[in-house]
Enzyme design. Structure first.
Site, short mmCIF file in Angstrom:
data_model
loop_
_atom_site.label_atom_id
_atom_site.label_comp_id
_atom_site.label_asym_id
_atom_site.label_seq_id
_atom_site.Cartn_x
_atom_site.Cartn_y
_atom_site.Cartn_z
N ASP A 55 4.91 53.70 60.99
CA ASP A 55 5.36 52.68 60.03
C ASP A 55 5.33 53.28 58.63
OD1 ASP A 55 5.56 50.49 61.93
OD2 ASP A 55 3.37 50.53 62.00
N ASP B 165 4.34 54.68 67.30
CA ASP B 165 5.39 54.83 66.31
C ASP B 165 4.78 55.10 64.94
OD1 ASP B 165 4.34 52.41 65.60
OD2 ASP B 165 6.19 51.26 65.82
N SER C 155 -1.11 51.88 62.37
CA SER C 155 -1.92 52.76 63.22
C SER C 155 -1.86 54.21 62.77
CB SER C 155 -1.49 52.64 64.68
OG SER C 155 -1.75 51.35 65.18
N ASP D 293 9.59 52.93 61.89
CA ASP D 293 9.99 51.69 61.22
C ASP D 293 9.83 51.88 59.72
OD1 ASP D 293 10.36 50.58 63.71
OD2 ASP D 293 8.46 49.49 63.72
N TYR E 15 -0.97 43.63 74.55
CA TYR E 15 -0.83 44.22 73.22
C TYR E 15 0.61 44.06 72.77
CZ TYR E 15 -1.21 47.69 69.44
OH TYR E 15 -1.21 48.33 68.21
N LYS F 208 -7.35 49.54 71.95
CA LYS F 208 -5.90 49.48 72.07
C LYS F 208 -5.44 49.96 73.45
CE LYS F 208 -3.11 50.59 68.79
NZ LYS F 208 -2.39 51.28 67.70
#
Length: 364
Positions: A144, A142, A131, A196, A266, A257
């Protein structure tokens, strides 16, 4: 609703139904016979985004533009977007983590007594995916990150000595390190922001900023865990390249979303669709209506999904075959692929079905 408006809506529904039928029963064949496709001549190359022609090339009306303005005002009113300062703060965090990763690679080279010329050129990359990379700057998201290192730096080193390196940073708190996961991951917070990190090593001594991570040749003889780690970035890049208008796509995805999160549907872990699946679904609808406004595409999204026969896959492009001995989604070869409940297929090789959807959730 007036009689004319009712007739128009019925006509649009018929048109959409015809397009969905063409997607499902036209070029792709029967549901259990969908496999890999080859383009044998220029006539097979589509003149649009996606595997079928759009449902409509219509330009937006004034009313549709007005509805989109209202939609965006509503989203802003509920304060879901990050501020400009927060966006810039996150960009600095990514740069800082990349700097930390590159320093760690250099230190690792010195510990391994790697030749000086290799150490000096080792480089390293930290690139976002998911995202954040798609430009979905909403609060609470978050980040990634894919860390790319040279072939001689093992995954075990990333999940041990690099973790120790991260712990020395005052703003970083390690939440979880899962080296034996399907996609091995480091979960941490960086000054309160959830991040992450995954790792992929590429079979070369130097990782420059110009290295094309979309090159399929990198996957040759790559460890399967590294292939999976690299896949998140590759899927994200493919999605962005396969939508007609990236800005409209972002606005639609933000809306969908938010709708899914408000209804608590979700989550990959809970058996619902995750971020990549929602992104692929939204991208497919954008392909069908390349000139439509955000508000129109949101409405079309629910129509397309509700009409879809889920024995057929959602594809953004025709699957590729590179003969690298990697498992791909192919119901002709893999019997289990014939029984997937909601086959939403990743656009990058090796093509995979996203998520493990429960039957009750398909009905939802």
């Amino acid at each position: 609703m007036s009689e004319d408006e009712g007739d128009q809506e019925a006509e649009e529904a018929d048109t959409l139904a015809a397009v969905v039928m063409k997607i499902q029963k036209g070029r792709l064949g029967a549901p259990l016979e969908i496999g890999l496709f080859e383009i044998s001549s220029l006539e097979d190359v589509p003149k649009w985004y996606g595997i079928t022609e759009p449902a409509s090339f219509a330009l937006p009306s004034e009313e549709e533009l007005r509805r989109t303005r209202m939609l965006m005002e509503d989203l802003k009113s509920i304060d879901i977007f990050q501020s400009h300062l927060e966006v810039k703060r996150r960009e600095r965090m990514v740069r800082n983590l990349e700097s930390l990763f590159k320093k760690w690679l250099t230190e690792t080279c010195l510990e391994m007594n790697v030749p000086d010329h290799v150490t000096e050129q080792v480089g390293g990359r930290v690139v976002p995916f998911g995202s954040y990379a798609l430009g979905i700057n909403t609060k609470g998201n978050d980040i990634d990150l894919l860390c790319v290192g040279p072939g001689f730096v093992e995954r075990s080193q990333f999940f041990s000595s690099f973790v120790e390196k991260l712990k020395t940073h005052s703003g970083i708190r390690i939440i979880q390190v899962v080296e034996d996961a399907f996609v091995p991951i480091i979960k941490l917070t960086y000054y309160g922001t959830d991040i992450d990190m995954v790792y992929a090593k590429i079979n070369r001594n130097s990782i420059s900023n110009k290295l094309n991570l979309m090159d399929v040749a990198h996957l040759k003889e790559m460890e399967i865990h590294c292939v999976r780690s690299l896949q998140g970035y590759r899927v994200t890049q493919e999605i962005m390249s396969l939508v007609p208008n990236i800005f409209t796509f972002r606005e639609v995805l933000v809306t969908i979303k938010h709708w899914a999160k408000c209804r608590n549907i979700y989550s990959n872990k809970m058996g619902f669709l995750g971020g990549a699946s929602w992104g692929i679904l939204v991208a497919r609808v954008c392909q069908l209506y390349p000139n439509a406004t955000t508000a129109t595409l949101v409405a079309k999204f629910f129509k397309v999904v509700s009409m879809w026969d889920w024995t057929y896959p959602i594809l953004l492009k025709f699957p590729e075959e590179h003969k690298l001995n990697l498992q791909v989604w192919n119901p002709r070869v893999n019997v289990s692929d014939r029984f997937h409940r909601m086959p939403i297929i990743t656009p990058s090789y090796p093509h995979q079905k996203k998520g493990d959807i429960l039957q009750t959730i398909v009905k939802v």
